[in-house]
Design an enzyme around this catalytic site. Structure first.
Site, PDB file in Angstrom:
ATOM      1  CB  ALA A 290      -0.966   0.001   1.045  1.00 38.14           C
ATOM      2  CB  THR A 291       4.209   2.078   1.139  1.00 39.18           C
ATOM      3  OG1 THR A 291       4.060   1.818   2.660  1.00 39.18           O
ATOM      4  CG2 THR A 291       5.333   3.241   1.218  1.00 39.18           C
TER       5      THR A 291
ATOM      6  CD  GLN B 190      -4.548  -1.355   9.226  1.00 36.26           C
ATOM      7  OE1 GLN B 190      -4.902  -2.356   9.288  1.00 36.26           O
ATOM      8  NE2 GLN B 190      -3.130  -0.995   9.440  1.00 36.26           N
TER       9      GLN B 190
ATOM     10  CB  SER C 262      -1.606  -3.456   2.311  1.00 32.21           C
ATOM     11  OG  SER C 262      -0.579  -4.209   2.893  1.00 32.21           O
TER      12      SER C 262
ATOM     13  CG  HIS D 231       1.581  -6.770   5.357  1.00 32.59           C
ATOM     14  ND1 HIS D 231       1.609  -6.165   6.589  1.00 32.59           N
ATOM     15  CD2 HIS D 231       1.720  -5.597   4.656  1.00 32.59           C
ATOM     16  CE1 HIS D 231       2.015  -4.989   6.576  1.00 32.59           C
ATOM     17  NE2 HIS D 231       1.956  -4.472   5.519  1.00 32.59           N
TER      18      HIS D 231
ATOM     19  CB  THR E  40       9.818  -9.398 -13.724  1.00 27.92           C
ATOM     20  OG1 THR E  40      10.665  -9.004 -14.678  1.00 27.92           O
ATOM     21  CG2 THR E  40       9.096 -10.785 -13.864  1.00 27.92           C
TER      22      THR E  40
ATOM     23  CB  CYS F  64       5.046   2.850   9.556  1.00 25.39           C
ATOM     24  SG  CYS F  64       4.086   1.296   8.642  1.00 25.39           S
TER      25      CYS F  64
END
Ligand code: PMP
Length: 388
Positions: free
Chosen positions: A75-76, A182, A202, A204, A243, A329
């Site tokens: 997401a960053t 989130q 995101s 994770h 790639t 973060c």
């Protein structure tokens, strides 16, 4: 011998990888090593087929078309592509409207744009951690090029009125970027029905791999244009060269499929578990405060103010629980949480807040034990300080 692992209560920082995600990724790594852009042989075709299947699974969760999904490293990167990619289209800097509650990947990127001459207006939230849609609508002007808001705030857990904000943007022909890192997979969110222009995801945060994410870019009614930030081959419709990381993309696809299938049951269980943990702790800690609106929040996420008990001391006192004081973060920065200050807390009180975020694997017994251990530690710390 190593001690038993602490109970994991930091699911907003990241989640463990689901076994089905791991199995699909291992299969992709082992059996489908081809380059998804190799169009001339079966190795490339099978990698491409896996990636396209994953793209459809991400699209199903987000409520968009598969061709609108641009895979990124998380997401960053998706937030950077959305903000920088929009800004770079304009010959002159204009205005960007955002909130005081954004993740650092939005906020720091907007700092960069500000230094380039863009005017960034940060609409404040209320003490409840909610940004009123009307306040954002009021901040829109003719030279506003973009609105950037999070769907779910990563420290407090509050859910912002993104659909109403996106609607206000559409009425004025302004692109609305929603950071749903989130929220997606945890609460209902529908790219098309909600009228969103750009959407960051995101993997994770929903039991997928780290380093995998996507930016959903609206392809029609109206089409949203972006300037690519990583140039090279023409992968991802020319919007993100490199790639394709097929195993990561496959893992994200499975994570999205599971999240969609389980969302309601997971949300109901986490809500119940969170409410029980809170009630059990509040029973012993009378002055406990829940930061942010009690209802418009991510299931199983509690940001708690424990007056007079610094979060660092509490974490050291309860090493059997893995929780945090806010965003992973920025936790190395040692500064008071910007989000808590935005809610109106003073720095001393902001230093006495913890974030507990429960997840799919959290059991009733763990939630109850967490409340008891925290209550014991808080009572002990207060006794020591003579404030009990
Ligand atoms: N936005 C929000 C709201 C987040 O919580 C996070 C992760 N902490 C991100 C963006 C960045 O996501 P990633 O880790 O995939 O880069």
């Amino acid at each position: 011998m190593a001690d038993a692992q602490p109970v994991y209560l930091d699911h907003l920082a990241t989640t463990p990888v689901d076994p089905a995600v791991l199995a699909a990724m291992a299969d992709a790594l082992r059996e489908h090593f081809g380059n998804a852009s190799s169009g001339t042989h079966a190795y490339g075709w099978s990698a491409r087929a896996l990636a396209e299947n994953a793209r459809a699974e991400v699209a199903a969760l987000a409520g968009c078309e598969p061709r609108e999904v641009v895979f990124t490293s998380g997401a960053t990167e998706a937030n950077n592509l959305a903000l920088r990619g929009t800004a770079d289209l304009w010959p002159q800097p204009g205005r960007i409207v955002t909130t005081t509650l954004e993740h650092s990947s939005v906020d720091r990127t907007l700092d960069v744009l500000e230094a380039r001459g863009w005017r960034v207006v940060r609409v404040p939230c209320g003490p409840d951690g909610l940004v009123p849609a009307a306040a954002v609508a009021d901040a829109l002007t003719d030279d506003t090029r973009l609105v950037a808001i999070n769907a779910a705030q990563n420290e407090i857990g509050t859910l912002q009125p993104w659909a109403r904000i996106a609607q206000a943007c559409r009425e004025r022909g302004i692109v609305c970027h929603v950071d749903a890192a989130q929220a997606a997979g945890k609460v209902p969110l529908d790219f098309r029905a909600d009228g969103i222009g750009l959407l960051a995801l995101s993997a994770h945060k929903i039991y997928g791999p780290k380093g995998a994410g996507a930016l959903v870019v609206r392809a029609r009614e109206p089409r949203v244009e972006l300037r690519p930030q990583i140039t090279g081959g023409g992968q991802e419709r020319g919007l993100r060269a490199g790639t394709l990381n097929v195993p990561a993309v496959v893992g994200m696809g499975v994570a999205c499929r599971l999240a969609l299938a389980r969302r309601e049951q997971d949300a109901a269980r986490l809500r119940r578990l969170g409410a029980r943990l809170y009630a059990r702790l509040a029973d012993r800690i009378g002055d406990l405060v829940l930061n942010g609106d009690a209802r418009a929040r991510l299931p199983g996420c509690l940001n708690l103010l424990i007056p007079g008990v610094p979060s660092g001391a509490l974490m050291r006192a309860v090493p059997t629980l893995a929780f945090s004081a806010g965003a992973a973060c920025t936790s190395g920065e040692g500064k008071p949480s910007a989000a808590l200050l935005a809610l109106g807390l003073d720095p001393d009180r902001a230093a006495c807040c913890i974030r507990l975020s429960l997840g799919r694997g959290t059991t009733e017994a763990e939630a109850a034990a967490a409340a008891d251990r925290l209550a014991d530690a808080i009572t002990a710390i207060r006794k020591e300080k003579g404030t009990a």
